[in-house]
Design an enzyme around this catalytic site. Structure first.
Site, PDB file in Angstrom:
ATOM      1  N   ARG A  37      -9.692 -37.735  -1.996  1.00 23.57           N
ATOM      2  CA  ARG A  37     -11.190 -38.409  -1.870  1.00 23.57           C
ATOM      3  C   ARG A  37     -11.182 -38.833  -0.260  1.00 23.57           C
ATOM      4  O   ARG A  37     -12.337 -38.653   0.262  1.00 23.57           O
ATOM      5  CB  ARG A  37     -11.357 -39.583  -2.732  1.00 23.57           C
ATOM      6  CG  ARG A  37     -12.912 -39.969  -2.670  1.00 23.57           C
ATOM      7  CD  ARG A  37     -13.229 -40.868  -3.725  1.00 23.57           C
ATOM      8  NE  ARG A  37     -14.571 -41.396  -3.779  1.00 23.57           N
ATOM      9  CZ  ARG A  37     -14.877 -42.795  -3.455  1.00 23.57           C
ATOM     10  NH1 ARG A  37     -14.005 -43.686  -3.001  1.00 23.57           N
ATOM     11  NH2 ARG A  37     -16.107 -43.264  -3.441  1.00 23.57           N
ATOM     12  N   ILE A  63     -21.170 -41.897  -0.805  1.00 26.20           N
ATOM     13  CA  ILE A  63     -20.216 -41.118  -1.604  1.00 26.20           C
ATOM     14  C   ILE A  63     -20.214 -41.743  -3.011  1.00 26.20           C
ATOM     15  O   ILE A  63     -19.912 -42.942  -3.070  1.00 26.20           O
ATOM     16  CB  ILE A  63     -18.771 -40.729  -1.109  1.00 26.20           C
ATOM     17  CG1 ILE A  63     -17.947 -40.201  -2.119  1.00 26.20           C
ATOM     18  CG2 ILE A  63     -18.174 -42.072  -0.626  1.00 26.20           C
ATOM     19  CD1 ILE A  63     -16.550 -39.629  -1.173  1.00 26.20           C
ATOM     20  N   SER A  64     -20.552 -41.483  -3.994  1.00 25.84           N
ATOM     21  CA  SER A  64     -20.718 -42.129  -5.282  1.00 25.84           C
ATOM     22  C   SER A  64     -19.623 -42.679  -5.476  1.00 25.84           C
ATOM     23  O   SER A  64     -18.209 -42.443  -5.087  1.00 25.84           O
ATOM     24  CB  SER A  64     -21.002 -40.994  -6.247  1.00 25.84           C
ATOM     25  OG  SER A  64     -22.433 -40.634  -6.148  1.00 25.84           O
ATOM     26  N   GLN A  65     -19.333 -43.958  -6.493  1.00 26.10           N
ATOM     27  CA  GLN A  65     -18.340 -44.539  -6.957  1.00 26.10           C
ATOM     28  C   GLN A  65     -17.599 -43.590  -8.000  1.00 26.10           C
ATOM     29  O   GLN A  65     -18.114 -42.813  -8.525  1.00 26.10           O
ATOM     30  CB  GLN A  65     -18.888 -45.668  -7.705  1.00 26.10           C
ATOM     31  CG  GLN A  65     -17.721 -46.510  -8.176  1.00 26.10           C
ATOM     32  CD  GLN A  65     -18.351 -47.652  -9.046  1.00 26.10           C
ATOM     33  OE1 GLN A  65     -19.564 -47.937  -9.060  1.00 26.10           O
ATOM     34  NE2 GLN A  65     -17.422 -48.494  -9.928  1.00 26.10           N
ATOM     35  N   PRO A  66     -16.181 -43.392  -7.623  1.00 31.54           N
ATOM     36  CA  PRO A  66     -15.295 -42.472  -8.620  1.00 31.54           C
ATOM     37  C   PRO A  66     -15.555 -42.620  -9.963  1.00 31.54           C
ATOM     38  O   PRO A  66     -15.913 -41.836 -10.810  1.00 31.54           O
ATOM     39  CB  PRO A  66     -13.983 -42.886  -8.220  1.00 31.54           C
ATOM     40  CG  PRO A  66     -13.942 -43.488  -6.997  1.00 31.54           C
ATOM     41  CD  PRO A  66     -15.409 -44.128  -6.851  1.00 31.54           C
TER      42      PRO A  66
END
Ligand code: SAH
Length: 213
Positions: A37, A63-66
Site C-alpha cells: 500500500r 486513499i480509502s481506509q484499508p
C-alpha cells in the site's frame, strides 16, 4: 521505492487488525497482505501506509481506509474473472486489490491528474486494469456493460440509475450513499426490473462529484 521485510511485517499486522474488525473473506485478506500500500501513497505519508486509516493523495482526494477497501471488496463478492467497474480510481489501491483477486477491472476517475498518475503507475505493475477511463462515473460505462459488480469509492448523494442498469442479473452495486456521512448500501439485481437492497453501516468518503469535468 522498495517493498521491504518491515513493510511485509506491517502488512501482516494490518491484516490481523482487519480480521479483528470482522473481515473474513480469505481472498480479500490475502490481497491486502500482498499489495504494498505504501507504493500508492505520496512519500511523506509512507510511515502511515499500514495504519487502518484513509490518507490524503493528490488533487485533494484520499486513499480509502484499508478496512473500507476490504469491506467493499467483500460485499462485491469478487471472484477470479469477475467483471468489475470501479468508480473513483484515485490512488489505484482498490483497483489493485480487485486485480490481485483476479477480477477484470474497468475504473473511472474524473480528476485528470489522478487518472494520468494511475495510468503511469499501472504500466509498471504486474497487474493491469482492463481499462482506465477519464470521465464521469455517474454515467457508468455503457459500452462495456453489463458488469458482475460495480463499486463506488466516493460518497454518492443519490444512487445513479445508469449504475443499476449496467449490472448483470445477480450482479451487485456497492455504493456509499449520503452527503456528510454515508450508509454502505448493496443493490443486487434479481431480475431485469428488480433489485434487492441491503445496508451495512456508516462510513465517510470524499464526495462523488457530478458534471465537473
Ligand atoms: N479507490 C480510491 C479511492 C479514492 S477517493 C483509492 O483506493 O484510492 C474517491 C475518488 O473518486 C477520487 O479520486 C475522486 O476524484 C473520484 N471521483 C469523485 N467523483 C467522481 C466521479 N463523478 N466520477 C469518477 N470519479 C470520481
Amino acid at each position: 521505492m522498495k517493498d521491504t521485510f518491515t513493510h511485509k511485517g506491517m502488512r501482516k499486522k494490518l491484516v490481523e487488525t482487519l480480521e479483528k474488525k470482522g473481515i473474513t473473506n480469505p481472498a480479500v485478506l490475502q490481497a491486502i497482505n500482498t499489495i504494498p500500500r505504501h507504493l500508492f501513497m505520496d512519500s511523506g505519508f509512507i510511515d502511515h501506509a499500514y495504519v487502518d486509516k484513509a490518507f490524503p493523495i493528490a488533487a485533494d482526494q484520499t486513499i480509502s481506509q484499508p478496512y473500507t477497501v476490504a469491506r467493499q471488496t467483500e460485499l462485491l463478492e469478487v471472484v477470479k474473472g469477475s467483471k468489475i467497474l470501479e468508480i473513483g480510481t484515485g490512488s489505484g489501491y482498490q483497483t489493485a486489490v480487485l486485480l490481485e483477486i483476479g477480477a477484470v477491472v474497468y475504473s473511472i476517475e474524473r480528476q485528470n491528474k489522478l487518472f494520468k498518475k494511475a495510468e503511469i503507475f499501472f504500466k509498471k505493475q504486474k497487474y493491469t486494469p482492463k481499462k482506465l477511463i477519464f470521465g464521469d462515473g455517474y454515467i457508468g460505462l455503457e459500452t462495456e456493460a453489463p458488469f458482475d459488480g460495480i463499486v463506488v469509492t466516493a460518497g454518492a448523494p443519490f444512487v445513479p440509475k445508469p449504475l443499476l442498469a449496467q449490472l448483470k442479473i445477480g450482479g451487485k452495486l456497492v455504493i456509499p450513499v449520503g452527503e456528510k456521512s454515508q450508509i454502505m448500501t448493496v443493490f443486487t439485481r434479481t431480475s431485469q426490473t428488480a433489485f434487492d437492497k441491503e445496508t451495512f453501516g456508516e462510513f465517510r468518503f470524499v464526495p462523488l462529484l457530478e458534471n465537473k469535468n
